[in-house]
Design an enzyme around this catalytic site. Structure first.
Site, PDB file in Angstrom:
ATOM      1  N   ASP A 287      -6.362  -7.202   4.176  1.00 34.77           N
ATOM      2  CA  ASP A 287      -7.480  -6.577   3.454  1.00 34.77           C
ATOM      3  C   ASP A 287      -8.358  -7.650   2.824  1.00 34.77           C
ATOM      4  O   ASP A 287      -9.578  -7.666   2.979  1.00 34.77           O
ATOM      5  CB  ASP A 287      -6.922  -5.638   2.369  1.00 34.77           C
ATOM      6  CG  ASP A 287      -8.034  -5.015   1.536  1.00 34.77           C
ATOM      7  OD1 ASP A 287      -9.026  -4.554   2.125  1.00 34.77           O
ATOM      8  OD2 ASP A 287      -7.904  -5.004   0.299  1.00 34.77           O
TER       9      ASP A 287
ATOM     10  N   ASP B 194     -12.363  -9.300   4.171  1.00 31.32           N
ATOM     11  CA  ASP B 194     -13.604  -9.313   3.377  1.00 31.32           C
ATOM     12  C   ASP B 194     -14.158 -10.731   3.341  1.00 31.32           C
ATOM     13  O   ASP B 194     -15.357 -10.951   3.468  1.00 31.32           O
ATOM     14  CB  ASP B 194     -13.357  -8.832   1.928  1.00 31.32           C
ATOM     15  CG  ASP B 194     -13.639  -7.346   1.758  1.00 31.32           C
ATOM     16  OD1 ASP B 194     -13.439  -6.587   2.735  1.00 31.32           O
ATOM     17  OD2 ASP B 194     -14.062  -6.929   0.665  1.00 31.32           O
TER      18      ASP B 194
ATOM     19  N   ASP C 174      -2.776 -18.420   1.044  1.00 32.12           N
ATOM     20  CA  ASP C 174      -3.766 -19.144   0.223  1.00 32.12           C
ATOM     21  C   ASP C 174      -4.445 -20.237   1.044  1.00 32.12           C
ATOM     22  O   ASP C 174      -5.669 -20.424   1.000  1.00 32.12           O
ATOM     23  CB  ASP C 174      -3.147 -19.695  -1.072  1.00 32.12           C
ATOM     24  CG  ASP C 174      -1.821 -20.417  -0.862  1.00 32.12           C
ATOM     25  OD1 ASP C 174      -1.293 -20.392   0.262  1.00 32.12           O
ATOM     26  OD2 ASP C 174      -1.320 -21.012  -1.838  1.00 32.12           O
TER      27      ASP C 174
ATOM     28  N   TYR D 292       0.820  -1.216   0.000  1.00 31.09           N
ATOM     29  CA  TYR D 292       0.000   0.000   0.000  1.00 31.09           C
ATOM     30  C   TYR D 292       0.852   1.263   0.000  1.00 31.09           C
ATOM     31  O   TYR D 292       0.391   2.312  -0.418  1.00 31.09           O
ATOM     32  CB  TYR D 292      -0.924   0.024   1.231  1.00 31.09           C
ATOM     33  CG  TYR D 292      -2.214  -0.739   1.056  1.00 31.09           C
ATOM     34  CD1 TYR D 292      -2.210  -2.099   0.769  1.00 31.09           C
ATOM     35  CD2 TYR D 292      -3.441  -0.094   1.181  1.00 31.09           C
ATOM     36  CE1 TYR D 292      -3.397  -2.794   0.623  1.00 31.09           C
ATOM     37  CE2 TYR D 292      -4.627  -0.786   1.040  1.00 31.09           C
ATOM     38  CZ  TYR D 292      -4.604  -2.133   0.761  1.00 31.09           C
ATOM     39  OH  TYR D 292      -5.786  -2.810   0.608  1.00 31.09           O
TER      40      TYR D 292
ATOM     41  N   LYS E 217       3.300 -15.448   2.985  1.00 29.75           N
ATOM     42  CA  LYS E 217       3.496 -16.188   1.735  1.00 29.75           C
ATOM     43  C   LYS E 217       4.990 -16.487   1.651  1.00 29.75           C
ATOM     44  O   LYS E 217       5.689 -16.095   0.702  1.00 29.75           O
ATOM     45  CB  LYS E 217       2.983 -15.343   0.556  1.00 29.75           C
ATOM     46  CG  LYS E 217       2.970 -16.057  -0.784  1.00 29.75           C
ATOM     47  CD  LYS E 217       1.884 -17.116  -0.918  1.00 29.75           C
ATOM     48  CE  LYS E 217       2.026 -17.867  -2.231  1.00 29.75           C
ATOM     49  NZ  LYS E 217       1.099 -19.010  -2.336  1.00 29.75           N
TER      50      LYS E 217
HETATM   51  C1  IPM Z   1     -10.420  -1.519   3.809  1.00 28.96           C
HETATM   52  C2  IPM Z   1     -10.656  -0.934   2.443  1.00 28.96           C
HETATM   53  C3  IPM Z   1      -9.505   0.011   2.102  1.00 28.96           C
HETATM   54  C4  IPM Z   1      -8.225  -0.798   2.114  1.00 28.96           C
HETATM   55  C5  IPM Z   1      -9.663   0.751   0.782  1.00 28.96           C
HETATM   56  C6  IPM Z   1     -10.952   1.533   0.710  1.00 28.96           C
HETATM   57  C7  IPM Z   1      -8.491   1.672   0.510  1.00 28.96           C
HETATM   58  O1  IPM Z   1     -10.787  -1.940   1.510  1.00 28.96           O
HETATM   59  O2  IPM Z   1     -10.332  -0.754   4.784  1.00 28.96           O
HETATM   60  O3  IPM Z   1     -10.354  -2.740   3.924  1.00 28.96           O
HETATM   61  O4  IPM Z   1      -7.879  -1.428   1.106  1.00 28.96           O
HETATM   62  O5  IPM Z   1      -7.548  -0.802   3.128  1.00 28.96           O
HETATM   63 MG    MG Z   2     -10.869  -3.894   2.332  1.00 32.14          MG
END
Ligand code: IPM
Ligand code: MG
Length: 364
Positions: free
Chosen positions: A248, A252, A224, A142, A192
């Site tokens: 990240d 999700d 993975d 990032y 990884k």
């Molecule tokens: C998160 C989001 C952010 C990230 C984006 C919006 C930049 O996906 O907080 O998980 O990738 O960190």
């Molecule tokens: Mg995210």
């Protein structure tokens, strides 16, 4: 009575809607526990691009520094999505994380037993899921340099860089070890290491630090394999610690366990003071959901639970944090749901009603 200064950054899409509901919960906490929260508001993300030409102004970072905590909604939307744009809403989140030194992102994933039957994953797999993912937040791909695009005789080229220092790795691993100590004493370090040098360094440091935490069982998992394990045996995890981008992606995925992205809060923390509390940024892990923005369909629970994390981690108000979490559980137990967690026989309510129900529970 001391007033706690809090900066509010609602952002775009459903950000402002869910933040309003979180404020109802805070008002109930003020009345019940006799606190006072003093708010300042900041325009961030797409809204700030429209108004100021930049997603994040220096004033906002200054205002956050003066605050005990930052409550952040979400930023982004189709209006500002042009991949070629130099100014992007996401720069607000990234700039705040980096500018405030908030390197530790805690994403607790708890499966509410009430939501298990209607989940996308089999109930027997979900039972007992209670983990925290600790995501490194200010390093890795990032922020690594170089990052750029260029064109040469072979066409368009681009580079991003994954870089980690020993210091960055050690401090986030320590966050993981310390958290595990207060829980089931199991830490899974995700990397990884079969491919990446940054991951090999990460694993080496994890093994070294483990000697200081003999009471915590450390294991390593390739990212993975972890992605698979998260949906096949999620209850095995206690604390997961991992680098920025892996965290990240995995969180999700983990949000599916909790029934919806609309259920998961997060805390972003920096170096802690002596009492363990410090300035932090609190936000739901979901985004701006432009498809449902302005319709009252957003689930405010992730934002409300982010308030609970703020009370716990930045204001050292544990009883108040637990009360907010209990109020959310109670409203779900009463059979109320937002559309994203709709269930057979449940009453589906809109964003504002869900916020009011939680606040009422808190005041009771
Ligand atoms: C998160 C989001 C952010 C990230 C984006 C919006 C930049 O996906 O907080 O998980 O990738 O960190
Ligand atoms: Mg995210």
């Amino acid at each position: 009575m001391t007033a706690f200064p809090i900066l509010l950054a609602p952002g775009d899409g459903i950000g402002p809607e869910v933040l309003e509901e979180a404020l109802k919960a805070l008002a109930a906490v003020e009345r019940r526990f006799g606190h006072e929260f003093q708010y300042e508001r900041a325009v961030v993300g797409g809204a700030a691009i429209d108004r100021h030409g930049t997603a994040l102004r220096d004033e906002t970072i200054e205002a956050a520094r003066r605050s005990r905590a930052l409550l952040f909604g979400a930023v982004g939307g189709p209006k500002w999505d042009d991949p070629g744009a130099a100014v992007r809403p996401e720069q607000a989140i990234l700039g705040l994380r980096k500018g405030l030194g908030l390197y530790a992102n805690l994403r607790p994933v708890r499966v509410n037993p009430l939501l298990i039957e209607d989940a996308a994953i089999k109930p027997e797999v979900l039972r007992g899921v209670d983990m925290i993912v600790v995501r490194e937040l200010t390093g890795g791909v990032y922020f690594g340099k170089p990052r750029k695009r260029w064109t040469n005789s072979r066409g368009r080229q681009a580079v991003d860089t994954v870089r980690y220092s020993e210091r960055e790795i050690a401090r986030i691993l320590r966050t993981g070890f310390e958290l595990a100590r207060g829980r089931r004493r199991k830490l899974t370090s995700v990397d990884k290491a079969n491919v990446l040098d940054t991951s090999r360094l990460w694993r080496e440091i994890a093994v070294e630090l483990a000697r200081e935490y003999p009471d915590v069982a450390l294991d390593h998992l390739l990212v993975d394999a972890c992605a698979m394990h998260l949906v096949t045996h999620p209850a095995d995890f206690d604390v997961i610690v991992t680098e920025n981008m892996f965290g990240d992606i995995l969180t999700d995925e983990a949000s599916v366990l909790a029934g919806s992205m609309g259920m998961l809060p997060s805390a972003s923390l920096g170096a802690r003071g002596r009492g363990g509390a410090g300035m932090g940024m609190y936000e739901p892990i979901h985004g701006t959901a432009p498809d449902i923005a302005g319709q009252g369909r957003a689930n405010p629970i992730a934002m409300i639970l982010s308030v609970a994390l703020m009370l716990r981690h930045s204001l050292a108000l544990e009883a108040e944090a637990a009360a907010v979490e209990a109020a959310v559980d109670a409203v779900l137990a009463d059979g109320y749901r937002t559309a994203d967690i709709e269930a057979e026989g449940a009453a589906v309510v809109d964003t504002a009603r869900m916020g009011t129900l939680v606040a009422e529970r808190l005041s009771a």
